[in-house]
Scaffold this motif. Sequence first.
Motif, PDB file in Angstrom:
ATOM      1  N   MET A 133       0.972 -19.954  28.132  1.00 51.85           N
ATOM      2  CA  MET A 133       1.130 -20.761  26.946  1.00 51.85           C
ATOM      3  C   MET A 133       0.861 -19.829  25.737  1.00 51.85           C
ATOM      4  SD  MET A 133      -0.046 -24.523  25.502  1.00 51.85           S
ATOM      5  CE  MET A 133      -1.408 -24.118  24.763  1.00 51.85           C
ATOM      6  N   ARG A 134       1.874 -19.502  24.802  1.00 47.24           N
ATOM      7  CA  ARG A 134       1.338 -18.743  23.739  1.00 47.24           C
ATOM      8  C   ARG A 134       0.977 -19.626  22.522  1.00 47.24           C
ATOM      9  NH1 ARG A 134       6.138 -14.664  21.344  1.00 47.24           N
ATOM     10  NH2 ARG A 134       4.885 -14.289  19.370  1.00 47.24           N
ATOM     11  N   VAL A 135      -0.136 -19.003  21.877  1.00 51.32           N
ATOM     12  CA  VAL A 135      -0.843 -19.808  20.829  1.00 51.32           C
ATOM     13  C   VAL A 135      -0.628 -18.792  19.777  1.00 51.32           C
ATOM     14  CG1 VAL A 135      -2.566 -20.818  19.939  1.00 51.32           C
ATOM     15  CG2 VAL A 135      -2.136 -20.961  22.434  1.00 51.32           C
ATOM     16  N   THR A 136      -0.139 -19.470  18.622  1.00 54.52           N
ATOM     17  CA  THR A 136       0.008 -18.449  17.517  1.00 54.52           C
ATOM     18  C   THR A 136      -0.803 -19.155  16.382  1.00 54.52           C
ATOM     19  OG1 THR A 136       2.203 -18.321  17.919  1.00 54.52           O
ATOM     20  CG2 THR A 136       1.527 -17.388  15.796  1.00 54.52           C
ATOM     21  N   ILE A 137      -1.709 -18.369  15.910  1.00 56.94           N
ATOM     22  CA  ILE A 137      -2.570 -19.065  14.860  1.00 56.94           C
ATOM     23  C   ILE A 137      -2.117 -18.258  13.458  1.00 56.94           C
ATOM     24  CG2 ILE A 137      -4.946 -19.154  14.001  1.00 56.94           C
ATOM     25  CD1 ILE A 137      -5.908 -18.696  17.061  1.00 56.94           C
ATOM     26  N   THR A 138      -2.238 -19.220  12.494  1.00 59.06           N
ATOM     27  CA  THR A 138      -1.821 -18.564  11.182  1.00 59.06           C
ATOM     28  C   THR A 138      -2.869 -19.352  10.057  1.00 59.06           C
ATOM     29  OG1 THR A 138      -0.233 -20.593  11.063  1.00 59.06           O
ATOM     30  CG2 THR A 138       0.816 -18.542  11.611  1.00 59.06           C
ATOM     31  N   HIS A 139      -3.013 -18.378   9.225  1.00 62.92           N
ATOM     32  CA  HIS A 139      -4.196 -18.724   8.419  1.00 62.92           C
ATOM     33  C   HIS A 139      -3.465 -19.104   6.910  1.00 62.92           C
ATOM     34  CE1 HIS A 139      -7.034 -17.208  11.117  1.00 62.92           C
ATOM     35  NE2 HIS A 139      -6.262 -16.121  11.210  1.00 62.92           N
ATOM     36  N   MET A 140      -4.171 -19.876   6.211  1.00 62.70           N
ATOM     37  CA  MET A 140      -3.350 -20.138   4.951  1.00 62.70           C
ATOM     38  C   MET A 140      -3.553 -19.102   3.901  1.00 62.70           C
ATOM     39  SD  MET A 140      -2.073 -23.093   4.049  1.00 62.70           S
ATOM     40  CE  MET A 140      -2.370 -23.211   2.214  1.00 62.70           C
ATOM     41  N   ALA A 141      -4.540 -18.117   4.226  1.00 65.79           N
ATOM     42  CA  ALA A 141      -4.410 -17.002   3.349  1.00 65.79           C
ATOM     43  C   ALA A 141      -3.764 -15.787   3.689  1.00 65.79           C
ATOM     44  CB  ALA A 141      -5.834 -16.555   3.216  1.00 65.79           C
ATOM     45  N   ASP A 142      -2.763 -15.952   4.777  1.00 63.13           N
ATOM     46  CA  ASP A 142      -1.975 -14.866   5.171  1.00 63.13           C
ATOM     47  C   ASP A 142      -1.288 -14.267   4.013  1.00 63.13           C
ATOM     48  OD1 ASP A 142      -3.231 -14.714   7.608  1.00 63.13           O
ATOM     49  OD2 ASP A 142      -1.406 -15.528   8.837  1.00 63.13           O
ATOM     50  N   GLU A 143      -1.014 -12.881   3.909  1.00 67.20           N
ATOM     51  CA  GLU A 143      -0.063 -12.539   2.733  1.00 67.20           C
ATOM     52  C   GLU A 143       1.271 -12.484   3.548  1.00 67.20           C
ATOM     53  OE1 GLU A 143      -3.010 -10.496   3.158  1.00 67.20           O
ATOM     54  OE2 GLU A 143      -3.798 -11.161   1.047  1.00 67.20           O
ATOM     55  N   VAL A 144       2.242 -13.066   2.815  1.00 68.61           N
ATOM     56  CA  VAL A 144       3.618 -13.133   3.517  1.00 68.61           C
ATOM     57  C   VAL A 144       4.392 -12.193   2.800  1.00 68.61           C
ATOM     58  CG1 VAL A 144       3.846 -15.475   4.499  1.00 68.61           C
ATOM     59  CG2 VAL A 144       4.168 -15.248   2.086  1.00 68.61           C
ATOM     60  N   ILE A 145       4.083 -11.647   1.652  1.00 66.07           N
ATOM     61  CA  ILE A 145       4.843 -10.835   0.798  1.00 66.07           C
ATOM     62  C   ILE A 145       3.889  -9.679   0.395  1.00 66.07           C
ATOM     63  CG2 ILE A 145       6.298 -10.263  -1.352  1.00 66.07           C
ATOM     64  CD1 ILE A 145       6.805 -13.354  -1.092  1.00 66.07           C
ATOM     65  N   LYS A 146       4.282  -8.552   0.873  1.00 64.62           N
ATOM     66  CA  LYS A 146       3.538  -7.467   0.414  1.00 64.62           C
ATOM     67  C   LYS A 146       4.210  -6.299  -0.194  1.00 64.62           C
ATOM     68  CE  LYS A 146       0.211  -7.709   4.516  1.00 64.62           C
ATOM     69  NZ  LYS A 146      -0.099  -7.334   5.570  1.00 64.62           N
ATOM     70  N   VAL A 147       4.107  -5.830  -1.493  1.00 64.06           N
ATOM     71  CA  VAL A 147       4.928  -4.917  -2.147  1.00 64.06           C
ATOM     72  C   VAL A 147       4.048  -3.808  -2.514  1.00 64.06           C
ATOM     73  CG1 VAL A 147       6.391  -4.515  -4.137  1.00 64.06           C
ATOM     74  CG2 VAL A 147       6.572  -6.657  -3.005  1.00 64.06           C
ATOM     75  N   LYS A 148       4.680  -2.485  -2.306  1.00 69.72           N
ATOM     76  CA  LYS A 148       3.666  -1.508  -2.480  1.00 69.72           C
ATOM     77  C   LYS A 148       4.245  -0.243  -3.172  1.00 69.72           C
ATOM     78  CE  LYS A 148      -0.240   1.070  -0.096  1.00 69.72           C
ATOM     79  NZ  LYS A 148      -0.696   1.634   1.060  1.00 69.72           N
ATOM     80  N   ASN A 149       3.858   0.121  -4.272  1.00 69.61           N
ATOM     81  CA  ASN A 149       4.643   1.121  -5.224  1.00 69.61           C
ATOM     82  C   ASN A 149       6.131   1.139  -4.863  1.00 69.61           C
ATOM     83  OD1 ASN A 149       1.830   2.675  -3.486  1.00 69.61           O
ATOM     84  ND2 ASN A 149       1.799   2.418  -5.599  1.00 69.61           N
ATOM     85  N   VAL A 150       6.370   0.164  -5.355  1.00 71.03           N
ATOM     86  CA  VAL A 150       7.917  -0.015  -5.285  1.00 71.03           C
ATOM     87  C   VAL A 150       8.752   0.378  -6.393  1.00 71.03           C
ATOM     88  CG1 VAL A 150       9.700  -1.663  -5.113  1.00 71.03           C
ATOM     89  CG2 VAL A 150       8.237  -1.926  -3.314  1.00 71.03           C
ATOM     90  N   LYS A 151       9.857   1.133  -6.566  1.00 71.33           N
ATOM     91  CA  LYS A 151      10.518   1.521  -7.479  1.00 71.33           C
ATOM     92  C   LYS A 151      12.004   1.380  -7.308  1.00 71.33           C
ATOM     93  CE  LYS A 151       7.360   5.406  -8.494  1.00 71.33           C
ATOM     94  NZ  LYS A 151       7.214   6.911  -8.526  1.00 71.33           N
ATOM     95  N   LYS A 152      12.829   0.867  -8.153  1.00 71.39           N
ATOM     96  CA  LYS A 152      14.188   0.728  -8.339  1.00 71.39           C
ATOM     97  C   LYS A 152      15.007   1.543  -9.411  1.00 71.39           C
ATOM     98  CE  LYS A 152      18.136  -0.245  -6.417  1.00 71.39           C
ATOM     99  NZ  LYS A 152      18.495   0.476  -5.327  1.00 71.39           N
ATOM    100  N   TYR A 153      15.530   2.356  -9.235  1.00 76.13           N
ATOM    101  CA  TYR A 153      15.983   3.250 -10.284  1.00 76.13           C
ATOM    102  C   TYR A 153      17.480   2.904  -9.965  1.00 76.13           C
ATOM    103  CZ  TYR A 153      11.450   5.598 -10.848  1.00 76.13           C
ATOM    104  OH  TYR A 153      10.178   5.727 -10.789  1.00 76.13           O
ATOM    105  N   PHE A 154      18.259   2.983 -11.225  1.00 78.08           N
ATOM    106  CA  PHE A 154      19.755   3.023 -11.150  1.00 78.08           C
ATOM    107  C   PHE A 154      20.437   3.979 -12.185  1.00 78.08           C
ATOM    108  CE2 PHE A 154      18.750  -1.681 -10.757  1.00 78.08           C
ATOM    109  CZ  PHE A 154      19.291  -2.103  -9.790  1.00 78.08           C
ATOM    110  N   SER A 155      21.454   4.576 -11.680  1.00 82.00           N
ATOM    111  CA  SER A 155      22.049   5.637 -12.405  1.00 82.00           C
ATOM    112  C   SER A 155      23.219   4.986 -13.368  1.00 82.00           C
ATOM    113  CB  SER A 155      22.618   6.713 -11.276  1.00 82.00           C
ATOM    114  OG  SER A 155      23.090   7.574 -12.175  1.00 82.00           O
ATOM    115  N   VAL A 156      22.945   5.052 -14.830  1.00 84.06           N
ATOM    116  CA  VAL A 156      24.049   4.227 -15.482  1.00 84.06           C
ATOM    117  C   VAL A 156      24.728   5.449 -16.349  1.00 84.06           C
ATOM    118  CG1 VAL A 156      24.093   2.543 -17.282  1.00 84.06           C
ATOM    119  CG2 VAL A 156      22.351   2.244 -15.785  1.00 84.06           C
ATOM    120  N   ALA A 157      26.098   5.014 -16.338  1.00 85.69           N
ATOM    121  CA  ALA A 157      26.844   6.276 -17.144  1.00 85.69           C
ATOM    122  C   ALA A 157      26.794   5.902 -18.514  1.00 85.69           C
ATOM    123  CB  ALA A 157      28.381   5.912 -16.830  1.00 85.69           C
ATOM    124  N   GLN A 158      26.427   6.941 -19.372  1.00 90.20           N
ATOM    125  CA  GLN A 158      26.496   6.824 -20.884  1.00 90.20           C
ATOM    126  C   GLN A 158      27.626   7.456 -21.199  1.00 90.20           C
ATOM    127  OE1 GLN A 158      23.106   5.837 -22.081  1.00 90.20           O
ATOM    128  NE2 GLN A 158      23.223   5.134 -20.053  1.00 90.20           N
TER     129      GLN A 158
END
Lengths: 261, 334
Positions: free
Chosen positions: B1-26
């Motif tokens: 039997m497989r037992v999965t233990i989840t904690h309330m405090a688990d981080e479900v989202i981790k974002v690290k040094n994220v950048k999003k650049y767009f090139s926009v015509a001028q």
Amino acid sequence: MKYVRTFLLALQSEFISRANIVGWFIVGAIPSVILALVWLAILGDKQSINGFTKGDFVLYYLFVTFSWYIVGGNFAFPVGNGIKDGRINMTLLKPYNVVFGLCIQEQAWKALSFIIALPFALIVLYLFRDDIHIKLTLIQNVMLFISLILGAIIFAFLEALVGISAFWVTEMWPIAHVNDMLFSLFGGRMLPLTLMPPVILFIANLLPYKYIFHIPVSILLSKSSNMYLDIGLQFLYICILALIYQFVWIKGIQKYEAIGS
Amino acid sequence: MRVTITHMADEVIKVKNVKKYFSVAQKGEGFGASLISLVYKKYKEVKAVDDISFEIKSGEMVAFLGPNGAGKTTTLKMLSGILYPSEGTVSVLGYTPQNRQPEFQKQIALVMGQKNQLWWDLPPTDTFLLNKDIYSIPTSQYKSTLEELVDLLEVENILTTPVRKLSLGQRMKCELIASLLHLPKILFLDEPTIGLDLVIQKKMRSFLKKYNKKNDATIILTSHYMDDVKEVCDRVILIDHGHKIYDDQIDKLITEYANEKYLKIEFANEVSKENLKGIGSIIEFDGLQATVAVPRKDHAKKAAELLAKFEIDNIDIAEVELEDIILKYFTHQT
């Protein structure tokens, strides 16, 4: 099942605007009727032109009109416009292939149009019953069916590629129209490829358009010199286009800007 | 039997040094500039998101706030897998969103106030059925979830009406149902109450709280309505020009940055504005009514001073509105 449901929903949407289908059928059939009449006039009292008899011409343009509902369409536009204004955002989130879904949606109006147009085909076949002689063996019938399906897949990949060009260009419709024109010229939609000048025939042999419509119609008219080779080449084109599509899609989706909120 | 233990405090989202650049015509002003742009196109790099990092735990309700163009929606799009980040890493439920694996997609939903997924000419139930197939929802679960959502959002009488005939509020409720049928663990909401009337806004908020509680769902919300934020979220992330500038509990933001309280006064007789100036800074004044901002620590003393100095019918001591704190924050007045 999700794509079957998509097809059914698209069909239901088409029921709401059923008058459009009749309109589009008339728009689609008129060029074929005109071209058939032109060729019949050229044919005059002659038995045939380059092996094409009166019955062949009638059958050819009847096939142009009706096979369009199998190997044709224009789903490059919903794909391209969806990318342009970010309409595909909501579908990209789901375990669902956006482009394939739009392709399936298009099959709804095509299927419905096909059914609505059938009486017209029966009338034409009846009027020219003395000129049209379809003598296909069981194998040829099977091959015709397979080549139609393969032709439809080649067409779908080309439309999909044109559609996803919108990842790079703001307006993809000029590309779509060029693609459509090339299909008409080099795919035999405008007139039989065998009646084209050698240079056109030479270029047609290098492009995939020939394998959409020309191969099935050649089998139907028993004019294919080697239908097994033709179908093999259709299959080869599908493999090549599938690889190109996959590559372009991966590059495009990385570039996608998902406009709109 | 497989037992999965989840904690309330688990981080479900981790974002690290994220950048999003767009090139926009001028393009410069006028016809000449248009002609030049035919042969020479100039592009400008726009930093929509610039080096953002944060983590969100399971069951948290977080608001992304910031002015237009701050990078809120772009962040949501990266979290949901619509957009590829230019740099950095995003992990949601252990998946990389942009890989768009079906197992990941079956656990998230994004509701965008201005983008819809409902089939325009058909009743909402048809889209619900399509989503049932897309997310492979078992029939019994589909029926019970739909019944519950329809009941909560009070839409039973519009389910057979074509979407194009529905009002914006009705459509929004149906959009929400379509997005929640598969009971996502993470719900991204981009301006979910935009254009809705006050009654429906309130219902939406109470529904979201119930959904969070019942399903232990993580909710990330962007909104220009501070009531959405106050009533739904516990934590706020402020974003400006693609940068994260604040990330903590809403209560803490209020205590930390609301160093004032508002005294809302109704005078028995008309008073002069000049006489109020010594009390605090006047926010609103019309002779018979006034709102005065006073230092938080002195508010009782100031109220007493007012009562002694003027004939007053009523006096209320109120917290500074969250909206004002955010506004101050972004205009660097704190």
